[in-house]
Design an enzyme around this catalytic site. Structure first.
Site, PDB file in Angstrom:
ATOM      1  N   HIS A 265      55.289  63.598  37.233  1.00 16.12           N
ATOM      2  CA  HIS A 265      55.362  62.698  36.077  1.00 16.12           C
ATOM      3  C   HIS A 265      56.758  62.122  35.863  1.00 16.12           C
ATOM      4  O   HIS A 265      56.929  61.237  35.015  1.00 16.12           O
ATOM      5  CB  HIS A 265      54.907  63.422  34.804  1.00 16.12           C
ATOM      6  CG  HIS A 265      55.921  64.385  34.287  1.00 16.12           C
ATOM      7  ND1 HIS A 265      56.164  65.598  34.896  1.00 16.12           N
ATOM      8  CD2 HIS A 265      56.760  64.302  33.238  1.00 16.12           C
ATOM      9  CE1 HIS A 265      57.121  66.224  34.228  1.00 16.12           C
ATOM     10  NE2 HIS A 265      57.499  65.459  33.220  1.00 16.12           N
TER      11      HIS A 265
ATOM     12  N   HIS B  63      60.745  58.983  33.301  1.00 15.41           N
ATOM     13  CA  HIS B  63      59.852  60.038  32.798  1.00 15.41           C
ATOM     14  C   HIS B  63      58.612  59.388  32.203  1.00 15.41           C
ATOM     15  O   HIS B  63      58.671  58.797  31.122  1.00 15.41           O
ATOM     16  CB  HIS B  63      60.581  60.852  31.726  1.00 15.41           C
ATOM     17  CG  HIS B  63      59.824  62.044  31.255  1.00 15.41           C
ATOM     18  ND1 HIS B  63      58.755  61.951  30.378  1.00 15.41           N
ATOM     19  CD2 HIS B  63      59.970  63.354  31.541  1.00 15.41           C
ATOM     20  CE1 HIS B  63      58.295  63.168  30.133  1.00 15.41           C
ATOM     21  NE2 HIS B  63      59.009  64.030  30.821  1.00 15.41           N
TER      22      HIS B  63
END
Length: 169
Positions: free
Chosen positions: A76, A91
């Site tokens: 992620h 992120h």
């Protein structure tokens, strides 16, 4: 990595940097202010300064030429270091780590040299919108101490084509 990049520059004789470095959109979408991200780690700029993107599409691209430092096990988030020593951190969303990688696919590897626009991760946006707190994606300069400031852009951006901010060296 900030400290190590400074050491590398000193050893190579490159002590002063001037000008600016453009950071490109790693995904298409709308730029929003980092302060609006619903996580104080990002909104209070604890990790670094930058912007967030309300994403469209399904791929995260490299925002700069450089070397991938870390891709999180859950796919992620990742960091990348430019030849100028800039450390960029991308992120995806808030609450994505709890998915343990579901909704993401790794397309590049740690230590890999990449060019701006090369694919790093893919994501399933419709799945993620249903399972996380927010899909706002912070794109940050982690080593702000190494630059004089950022010139941030606004509006809609296209992945790999539009500058989201410039780091002033």
């Amino acid at each position: 990595m900030g400290f190590l990049s400074r050491i590398k520059r000193l050893v190579s004789g490159q002590t002063t940097r001037t000008g600016s470095v453009d950071i490109y959109a790693p995904m298409s979408g709308k730029i929003v202010e980092i302060e609006t991200v619903p996580d104080p780690v990002f909104s209070e700029k604890i990790v670094g300064n930058g912007i967030a993107i309300d994403p469209k599409g399904d791929t995260i691209l490299s925002p700069i030429d450089g070397t991938i430092g870390k891709i999180f096990e859950t796919n992620h988030a990742f960091s990348i270091e430019s030849p100028q020593g800039l450390e960029i951190f991308v992120h995806f969303g808030i609450g994505t780590v709890e998915l343990r990688g579901v909704g993401f696919k790794r397309l590049a590897e740690e230590g890999q040299e990449v060019k701006s626009g090369d694919p790093i991760l893919s994501f399933d946006l419709s799945y993620l919108k249903q399972h996380v707190d927010s899909v706002l994606t912070p794109v940050l300069l982690a080593n702000m101490e190494d630059v004089q400031g950022l010139e941030k852009r606004h509006g809609n951006v296209e992945a790999g084509k539009d500058v989201i901010f410039s780091a002033i060296l």
